[in-house]
Design a protein around this motif. Structure first.
Motif, PDB file in Angstrom:
ATOM      1  N   SER A 124       0.807  -1.229   0.000  1.00 36.98           N
ATOM      2  CA  SER A 124       0.000   0.000   0.000  1.00 36.98           C
ATOM      3  C   SER A 124       0.840   1.279   0.000  1.00 36.98           C
ATOM      4  O   SER A 124       0.413   2.305  -0.505  1.00 36.98           O
ATOM      5  N   HIS A 125       2.051   1.208   0.565  1.00 37.91           N
ATOM      6  CA  HIS A 125       2.857   2.436   0.620  1.00 37.91           C
ATOM      7  C   HIS A 125       3.664   2.717  -0.645  1.00 37.91           C
ATOM      8  O   HIS A 125       4.559   3.565  -0.654  1.00 37.91           O
ATOM      9  N   THR A 126       3.318   2.023  -1.719  1.00 39.65           N
ATOM     10  CA  THR A 126       3.926   2.305  -3.017  1.00 39.65           C
ATOM     11  C   THR A 126       3.696   3.762  -3.431  1.00 39.65           C
ATOM     12  O   THR A 126       4.425   4.313  -4.255  1.00 39.65           O
ATOM     13  N   SER A 299      11.280   2.567   9.470  1.00 38.90           N
ATOM     14  CA  SER A 299      10.183   2.314   8.524  1.00 38.90           C
ATOM     15  C   SER A 299      10.342   3.053   7.195  1.00 38.90           C
ATOM     16  O   SER A 299      11.222   3.901   7.040  1.00 38.90           O
ATOM     17  N   CYS A 300       9.443   2.736   6.257  1.00 36.10           N
ATOM     18  CA  CYS A 300       9.488   3.391   4.951  1.00 36.10           C
ATOM     19  C   CYS A 300       9.046   4.846   5.038  1.00 36.10           C
ATOM     20  O   CYS A 300       9.190   5.602   4.092  1.00 36.10           O
ATOM     21  N   THR A 301       8.499   5.249   6.174  1.00 37.48           N
ATOM     22  CA  THR A 301       8.123   6.651   6.355  1.00 37.48           C
ATOM     23  C   THR A 301       9.316   7.460   6.854  1.00 37.48           C
ATOM     24  O   THR A 301       9.648   8.500   6.295  1.00 37.48           O
ATOM     25  N   THR A 359      14.847  -3.660   8.032  1.00 42.39           N
ATOM     26  CA  THR A 359      13.692  -4.562   7.979  1.00 42.39           C
ATOM     27  C   THR A 359      12.445  -3.757   8.341  1.00 42.39           C
ATOM     28  O   THR A 359      12.544  -2.728   9.001  1.00 42.39           O
ATOM     29  N   CYS A 360      11.295  -4.234   7.883  1.00 43.58           N
ATOM     30  CA  CYS A 360      10.033  -3.610   8.307  1.00 43.58           C
ATOM     31  C   CYS A 360       9.799  -3.930   9.776  1.00 43.58           C
ATOM     32  O   CYS A 360       9.324  -3.102  10.548  1.00 43.58           O
ATOM     33  N   GLY A 361      10.089  -5.176  10.136  1.00 45.01           N
ATOM     34  CA  GLY A 361      10.067  -5.616  11.530  1.00 45.01           C
ATOM     35  C   GLY A 361       8.857  -5.203  12.332  1.00 45.01           C
ATOM     36  O   GLY A 361       7.737  -5.640  12.062  1.00 45.01           O
ATOM     37  N   PRO A 362       9.079  -4.349  13.340  1.00 44.79           N
ATOM     38  CA  PRO A 362       7.987  -4.025  14.259  1.00 44.79           C
ATOM     39  C   PRO A 362       6.882  -3.179  13.622  1.00 44.79           C
ATOM     40  O   PRO A 362       5.758  -3.164  14.127  1.00 44.79           O
ATOM     41  N   CYS A 363       7.180  -2.507  12.516  1.00 40.35           N
ATOM     42  CA  CYS A 363       6.189  -1.614  11.904  1.00 40.35           C
ATOM     43  C   CYS A 363       4.871  -2.332  11.674  1.00 40.35           C
ATOM     44  O   CYS A 363       3.807  -1.770  11.863  1.00 40.35           O
ATOM     45  N   LEU A 364       4.945  -3.598  11.244  1.00 31.51           N
ATOM     46  CA  LEU A 364       3.706  -4.336  11.004  1.00 31.51           C
ATOM     47  C   LEU A 364       3.540  -5.464  12.007  1.00 31.51           C
ATOM     48  O   LEU A 364       2.801  -6.420  11.772  1.00 31.51           O
ATOM     49  N   THR A 381       6.572   5.166  12.471  1.00 32.37           N
ATOM     50  CA  THR A 381       5.957   4.414  11.378  1.00 32.37           C
ATOM     51  C   THR A 381       4.662   5.115  10.942  1.00 32.37           C
ATOM     52  O   THR A 381       4.438   6.270  11.308  1.00 32.37           O
ATOM     53  N   ASN A 382       3.815   4.417  10.213  1.00 30.82           N
ATOM     54  CA  ASN A 382       2.691   5.118   9.585  1.00 30.82           C
ATOM     55  C   ASN A 382       1.299   4.632   9.997  1.00 30.82           C
ATOM     56  O   ASN A 382       0.299   5.203   9.586  1.00 30.82           O
ATOM     57  N   ARG A 383       1.214   3.545  10.742  1.00 26.69           N
ATOM     58  CA  ARG A 383      -0.118   3.030  11.110  1.00 26.69           C
ATOM     59  C   ARG A 383      -0.184   2.723  12.594  1.00 26.69           C
ATOM     60  O   ARG A 383       0.725   2.082  13.128  1.00 26.69           O
TER      61      ARG A 383
HETATM   62  S1  SF4 Z   1       5.603  -2.830   6.859  1.00 22.77           S
HETATM   63 FE1  SF4 Z   1       5.943  -0.737   7.504  1.00 22.77          FE
HETATM   64  S2  SF4 Z   1       8.004  -0.237   6.833  1.00 22.77           S
HETATM   65 FE2  SF4 Z   1       7.385  -2.059   5.718  1.00 22.77          FE
HETATM   66  S3  SF4 Z   1       6.590  -1.287   3.774  1.00 22.77           S
HETATM   67 FE3  SF4 Z   1       4.845  -1.570   5.191  1.00 22.77          FE
HETATM   68  S4  SF4 Z   1       4.581   0.397   6.192  1.00 22.77           S
HETATM   69 FE4  SF4 Z   1       6.606   0.413   5.239  1.00 22.77          FE
END
Ligand code: SF4
Lengths: 422, 162
Positions: A124-126, A299-301, A359-364, A381-383
Motif C-alpha cells: 500500500s505504501h507504493t 520504517s518506509c516513512t 527490515t520492516c520488523g515491528p512496523c507491522l 511508522t505510519n499506522r
Molecule cells: S511494513 Fe511498515 S516499513 Fe514495511 S513497507 Fe509496510 S509500512 Fe513500510
C-alpha cells in the motif's frame, strides 16, 4: 481544460493525449514491485495461470523486507519463492538481505523509479514515489501477477485534491508532521480513491526525505496516490541515481481539482497521532506526559538518513530512559553505512538503543520489537491500528523522528524543545 | 438464498481482518481460520458458510494484503456490503472474485442477525427480516468483464490467448 500531473502521467502511459477522472484505463507500467508477503501470492497466481514468461525482467522488483532476515520457517519459505522466481526469470532487481532495504526507501535510492513514471506495487505504501513526480500506487497480489504477465494495470483515473502549504515549516516540524496534520484535517477516508497533490512554498523547501514521508502516508487518507511535482530538489536527488531518460510533468494552471485545501505551515507544530487511527492527531504539546514503553525510529516513512540525523542530534550524549526500549532501524544498507560513517550509530548505541539491520520488523508487528498486552509504543511508522505492532490491547502513537527521540530520553511523550533548548 | 448478516463499524482495517502475524503463509484454509480475528475474535466460530459481512465506511483500509479478501472468501462469507470500501481492498476483491457491494443505505439499516438476499441481476438487496429493499449501483462494464471471467488472472489468460 488543463490536466493535472496525475492525469498527464496516466494519459502518457495509455498512449493517449488526455484522460478524465472516472475513466477506466489499462495503463502501461514502468516498474512493478512485490515483497515477501505479497509476491508469493502473485507468483502462485502467475504460475497457476500457466504463463511462461514475464513481460520484462528489467521492470519487476522483488524485495524481501517484511519478515527478513527470515523470522521463522514459514517466512523463509516465502522469501525463497521470491528468490527462485527471480532466478528463473532472470530479474534484474532482486534484493537479497545484506544488499537490501525497506522497499520504499530502497527503490528511489537505487534510482529504480524516475519522475513521470507509472509504478505499481503490491504494497500500500507504493504511493511513496509520488515524491519524485511519478504516478505510483499500491495494488494487490493478483494485480501484480497480471502485471508480471502483461506489463499493464487496470485503473480508474482518480480525481485530484490539491493541498497548498503556505509559509515556512517551524523548527521541529517535518514532512511527517505535515502529513499527520493533513490526515487529521481530512480523516482516514478524506481522499478515498483520489490523488493527493502537495504544493506550495513550504513544500518546495522540503528535502526529498521529507517529501517521501508525506507521499508515503497518502494511503492513510485513503488516497490512490500522493504526488509532488518535480523541481530542482527532485532533480539533484535523481541525478546520478537514475540512469534512464525521464519526463517531468506539471499540472496545468487550469486543471480541475475536486477540492483545494490551503494550510499555513506556521500553524503546524509537531504532531502526534493517538491510537488507533492516523487521523487522531494532536499537536505534541497536547499529548505531552503520556508514558510509553517502546520507541521505534525507522520504517518506509522515517528510516532515511535525515531522520537518523535528527534523532542523533537529540540523542547525542544522552541515554534512553531506563523504562524505555529504543529501537532504531536504518531503512536501507546504504543509509546504515552512511549513518555509521557519520557516527550516528555510535550515538544510538551510547544512548542504549537497539540498532537493527534494515527490515520492516515491528512496523507491522512482524518481529524485532512486538508489543505485549497493555504496552504503549511511540513510533515514526505510519499506522497505529489496533494490534498493528503486537497484542490487540497494545497502543501505538505516531510521530516524527524528533519527537520520538526526545520522548525516548524522558520515557513520556515530549517536545524536542524540552531536550534541545534554543 | 437467505444469508445471515454480521455487522462491523467504520474503518475496519486489514490488520483486523487478517493480522500480520498470520501473513507468513498463503494457505487459504489457514487464513480463513483467522478471518476478522482482531475485530471480533469469535467471528470465525459464529459465522456460517454463506453469511454476509455488513460494515461502515472505508472497509478494508490499510495494507494491500490480498490475504484479507482471501481470508473472507475462504471463510465462506458470500459477500461484503459496506458504505464504502478502501480502494486496494476493492480492487483485490474484484480481482479474486469476492463479491462486494457499496450500498450506504443497506449498510446502515441492516441489523446484526438480519437475513438478507442479494439479487445480483436486479442490483438489489432484500432484507427478509425488515422486508426492505435496497438498490446498489452496478459495476462499470470493464469491471463486470473481469468479474464475469472469474477474476483478473482468468481475464488476462483469455486476453493473452487471443
Ligand atoms: S511494513 Fe511498515 S516499513 Fe514495511 S513497507 Fe509496510 S509500512 Fe513500510
Amino acid at each position: 481544460m488543463g490536466m493535472t500531473i496525475t492525469e498527464k502521467i496516466i494519459a502518457a502511459h495509455c498512449g493517449v493525449r488526455e484522460v478524465h477522472p472516472g475513466q477506466f484505463v489499462y495503463a502501461n507500467v514502468d516498474i512493478c514491485l512485490g515483497n515477501d508477503i505479497t509476491a508469493p501470492i502473485a507468483i502462485e497466481e502467475f504460475e497457476k495461470a500457466g504463463i511462461k514468461k514475464v513481460f520484462d525482467p528489467e521492470k519487476i522488483v522483488l524485495v524481501p523486507d517484511h519478515f527478513t532476515p527470515n523470522k521463522d520457517i514459514k517466512s523463509a519459505q516465502q522469501s525463497k519463492s521470491l528468490r527462485v522466481f527471480a532466478e528463473k526469470h532472470r530479474l534484474k532487481y532482486y534484493f537479497e538481505i545484506g544488499r537490501m532495504g525497506i522497499e520504499h526507501a530502497l527503490l528511489p535510492e537505487q534510482g529504480i523509479v524516475a519522475p513521470g513514471e507509472l509504478v505499481i506495487g503490491a504494497d500500500s505504501h507504493t504511493c511513496t514515489y509520488g515524491a519524485l513526480g511519478a504516478f505510483s500506487t499500491g495494488v494487490g497480489s493478483t494485480d501484480l501477477a497480471a502485471c508480471f504477465a502483461t506489463g499493464k494495470v487496470w485503473l480508474k483515473v482518480p480525481e485530484s485534491i490539491k493541498f497548498v502549504f503556505h509559509g515556512k515549516a517551524k523548527r521541529w516540524t517535518s514532512g511527517k508532521d505535515f502529513i499527520l496534520y493533513t490526515i487529521g484535517k481530512i480523516g482516514v477516508d478524506g481522499a478515498l480513491y483520489k490523488a493527493m497533490e502537495f504544493t506550495g512554498p513550504a513544500i518546495s523547501e522540503l528535502s526529498m526525505d521529507d517529501r517521501f514521508a508525506i507521499c508515503n502516508m497518502a494511503i492513510e487518507a485513503g488516497a490512490k496516490s500522493g504526488i509532488i511535482a518535480p523541481d530542482k530538489i527532485t532533480e539533484s536527488y535523481v541525478n546520478g541515481r537514475v540512469k534512464k531518460g525521464y519526463v517531468k510533468y506539471h499540472s496545468d494552471p487550469d486543471s480541475k481539482y475536486s477540492m483545494v485545501y490551503e494550510f499555513n505551515a506556521d500553524d503546524i507544530p509537531p504532531q502526534v497521532a493517538l491510537p488507533s487511527l492516523p487521523e487522531n492527531t494532536k499537536p505534541v504539546d497536547d499529548a505531552c506526559g503520556i508514558k510509553i514503553d517502546q520507541v521505534v525510529i525507522g520504517s518506509c516513512t522515517n528510516g532515511r538518513i535525515s531522520d537518523l540525523r535528527i534523532a542523533a542530534k537529540i540523542l547525542k550524549g544522552k541515554k534512553a530512559h531506563p523504562s524505555i526500549r529504543l529501537i532504531i532501524i536504518p531503512a536501507t544498507q546504504d543509509i546504515y553505512k552512511q549513518a555509521l560513517k557519520e557516527g550516528l550509530i555510535e550515538i544510538f548505541i551510547d544512548a542504549e538503543a537497539v540498532v537493527s539491520t534494515p527490515t520492516c520488523g515491528p512496523c507491522l508487528g512482524g518481529h524485532m520489537g512486538i508489543l505485549a498486552e497493555g504496552e504503549r509504543a511511540l513510533t515514526t511508522t505510519n499506522r497505529n491500528f489496533v494490534g498493528r505492532m503486537g497484542h490487540p490491547k497494545s497502543e501505538i502513537y505516531l510521530c516524527s523522528p524528533a519527537v520520538a527521540a526526545a520522548s525516548a530520553i524522558t520515557g513520556k511523550i515530549t517536545t524536542p524543545d524540552e531536550i534541545i533548548k534554543l | 438464498m437467505k444469508s445471515k448478516c454480521w455487522k462491523f463499524g467504520d474503518n475496519v482495517n486489514t490488520d483486523e481482518i487478517i493480522p500480520a502475524r498470520y501473513l507468513n503463509t498463503t494457505d487459504t484454509n489457514e487464513l480463513a481460520k483467522h478471518c476478522m480475528e482482531d475485530a471480533d475474535p469469535d467471528f470465525i466460530k459464529k459465522a456460517r458458510k454463506g453469511d454476509v459481512i455488513v460494515a461502515g465506511e472505508n472497509f478494508g483500509c490499510g495494507s494491500s494484503r490480498e490475504h484479507a479478501p482471501i481470508s473472507i472468501k475462504a471463510a465462506g462469507i458470500s459477500c461484503v456490503i459496506a458504505k464504502s470500501f478502501a480502494r486496494i481492498f476493492f480492487r483485490n476483491a474484484i480481482n479474486i472474485g469476492l463479491l462486494i457491494f457499496e450500498c450506504p443505505k443497506a449498510a446502515e439499516q441492516i441489523k446484526e442477525g438480519d437475513e438478507i438476499e442479494v439479487k445480483l441481476a436486479q442490483s438489489e438487496i432484500f432484507n427478509h427480516t425488515s422486508k426492505k429493499t435496497f438498490t446498489f449501483e452496478p459495476f462499470p462494464p470493464e469491471m463486470q468483464e473481469i468479474i464475469k471471467s472469474g477474476g483478473l488472472m482468468n481475464f488476462v489468460k483469455t486476453k493473452m490467448g487471443q
